[in-house]
Design a protein around this motif. Structure first.
Motif, PDB file in Angstrom:
ATOM      1  N   GLN A  49      -3.105   6.652  -2.318  1.00 19.39           N
ATOM      2  CA  GLN A  49      -2.993   5.464  -1.468  1.00 19.39           C
ATOM      3  C   GLN A  49      -4.154   4.507  -1.717  1.00 19.39           C
ATOM      4  N   ARG A  51      -6.257   1.219  -0.564  1.00 22.49           N
ATOM      5  CA  ARG A  51      -6.568   0.521   0.679  1.00 22.49           C
ATOM      6  C   ARG A  51      -7.801  -0.370   0.493  1.00 22.49           C
ATOM      7  N   VAL A  85       0.652   4.023  -3.597  1.00 23.79           N
ATOM      8  CA  VAL A  85       1.257   3.340  -2.462  1.00 23.79           C
ATOM      9  C   VAL A  85       0.193   2.504  -1.757  1.00 23.79           C
ATOM     10  N   THR A  86       0.645   1.505  -1.029  1.00 20.45           N
ATOM     11  CA  THR A  86      -0.257   0.694  -0.222  1.00 20.45           C
ATOM     12  C   THR A  86       0.527   0.087   0.918  1.00 20.45           C
ATOM     13  N   ASN A  87      -0.134  -0.161   2.031  1.00 23.20           N
ATOM     14  CA  ASN A  87       0.468  -0.856   3.159  1.00 23.20           C
ATOM     15  C   ASN A  87      -0.038  -2.299   3.123  1.00 23.20           C
ATOM     16  N   GLU A 104       9.046  -0.537  -0.131  1.00 27.99           N
ATOM     17  CA  GLU A 104       9.810   0.678   0.127  1.00 27.99           C
ATOM     18  C   GLU A 104      10.301   0.745   1.574  1.00 27.99           C
ATOM     19  N   SER A 105       9.452   0.344   2.516  1.00 24.56           N
ATOM     20  CA  SER A 105       9.829   0.419   3.926  1.00 24.56           C
ATOM     21  C   SER A 105       8.814  -0.352   4.763  1.00 24.56           C
ATOM     22  N   ALA A 107       5.757  -0.578   7.426  1.00 25.08           N
ATOM     23  CA  ALA A 107       4.569   0.242   7.653  1.00 25.08           C
ATOM     24  C   ALA A 107       4.041  -0.021   9.054  1.00 25.08           C
ATOM     25  N   ARG A 116       3.070  -5.151   8.338  1.00 19.21           N
ATOM     26  CA  ARG A 116       2.833  -4.721   6.957  1.00 19.21           C
ATOM     27  C   ARG A 116       4.091  -4.082   6.378  1.00 19.21           C
ATOM     28  N   LYS A 117       4.123  -4.003   5.049  1.00 18.64           N
ATOM     29  CA  LYS A 117       5.187  -3.320   4.334  1.00 18.64           C
ATOM     30  C   LYS A 117       4.580  -2.204   3.484  1.00 18.64           C
ATOM     31  N   HIS A 118       5.292  -1.091   3.439  1.00 16.78           N
ATOM     32  CA  HIS A 118       4.867   0.027   2.598  1.00 16.78           C
ATOM     33  C   HIS A 118       5.378  -0.244   1.190  1.00 16.78           C
TER      34      HIS A 118
END
Length: 282
Positions: A49, A51, A85-87, A104-105, A107, A116-118
């Motif tokens: 992840q 960040r 991955v990142t939010n 993807e989904s 967040a 936010r979006k994942h």
């Protein structure tokens, strides 16, 4: 400062429970000031992840953000992650999209209010060759299950070509007070790399046995301060596999070269034994 100031939060509020297990990267100006930063940690053995990427206002839209993100992706690959991955907040989604990330989904909101979006990105290194991926996965799983120190050290099988095995370790998880890798960690990585070469050679020859280290010697030339790499080539392996076929102990000697990124820093010579399985275990 750039991460929280605009939301009214003091410096340091960005730190969380992952801070001590994360790796950080920064870009410095010619005068030595930090002008960009970012952080990465593992969510699992295969997912990293990203960040807290931030860039000073004076250096935005100059490719510095991509530089930080690229450096974090290198860390993710070195740790063995298959995806990052990142939010992302709405203001940074276009940046991550341009760098190959996909939504993807949804967040969780940040600071209780920022949507936010994942986002994710599959990490593919075309220069890395992993032959017999099932054997390699079995080796990695065996290390983690039977030799737990490998997971704590962040040791990952990076490359296997039947003739060469390369492992990489996390410098952040093995760093001493001098900012370099512990000598004991270097020895452990070298030992496990040799162990891994034997494990995969047994698979290659359809042989079984318990691998144990009989003796090991290492010569240190330089400290490791960037990227710990351990490489064992088949040319260095001296083994009597015919003895194992005859249900006798098989002695094996090999050499592992240790590198800090591309610089040779140490040489390890190991003497191992492969103990044939008992007949009721075959």
């Amino acid at each position: 400062m750039w991460l929280r100031e605009q939301w009214g939060f003091p410096p340091g509020s960005e730190k969380d429970e992952y801070e001590t297990v994360s790796e950080h990267r920064a870009v410095l100006s010619p005068s030595g000031d930090i002008v960009a930063c970012g952080r990465i940690h593992l969510n699992s053995a295969e997912e990293a992840q990203i960040r807290h990427i931030a860039v000073d206002k004076k250096y935005r839209r100059k490719g510095v953000g991509q530089l930080i993100l690229g450096a974090l992706e290198v860390v993710a690959r070195d740790l063995g992650a298959k995806r990052a991955v990142t939010n992302s907040r709405e203001t940074s989604m276009s940046f991550f999209s341009a760098c190959g990330f996909e939504i993807e989904s949804k967040a969780p909101t940040e600071l209780g209010k920022l949507k936010r979006k994942h986002m994710f990105k599959i990490l593919v290194d075309n220069n890395v060759l992993i032959l017999h991926p099932q054997w390699c996965k079995e080796l990695q799983d065996t290390w983690h299950e039977k030799i737990p120190i490998t997971e704590h050290m962040g040791i990952k099988l990076y490359q296997y070509t039947e003739r060469t095995i390369e492992t990489r370790a996390s410098l952040n998880k093995n760093i001493n007070l001098h900012g370099s890798m512990f000598a004991g960690s270097i020895f452990s990585q070298a030992t496990l790399t040799g162990w891994g070469m034997i494990f995969l050679q047994l698979k290659q020859k359809d042989l079984k046995g318990e691998i144990v280290l009989g003796d090991g010697n290492i010569h240190y030339h330089r400290p490791i301060t960037i990227r710990p790499r351990a490489i064992c080539n088949i040319e260095s392996v001296k083994a009597r596999f015919d003895l194992l076929k005859a249900n006798k102990k098989c002695p094996i000697e090999l050499t592992v070269d240790i590198h800090d990124d591309d610089t040779s820093v140490a040489s390890f010579t190991g003497k191992y034994w492969v103990i044939p399985p008992k007949k009721d275990e075959e």
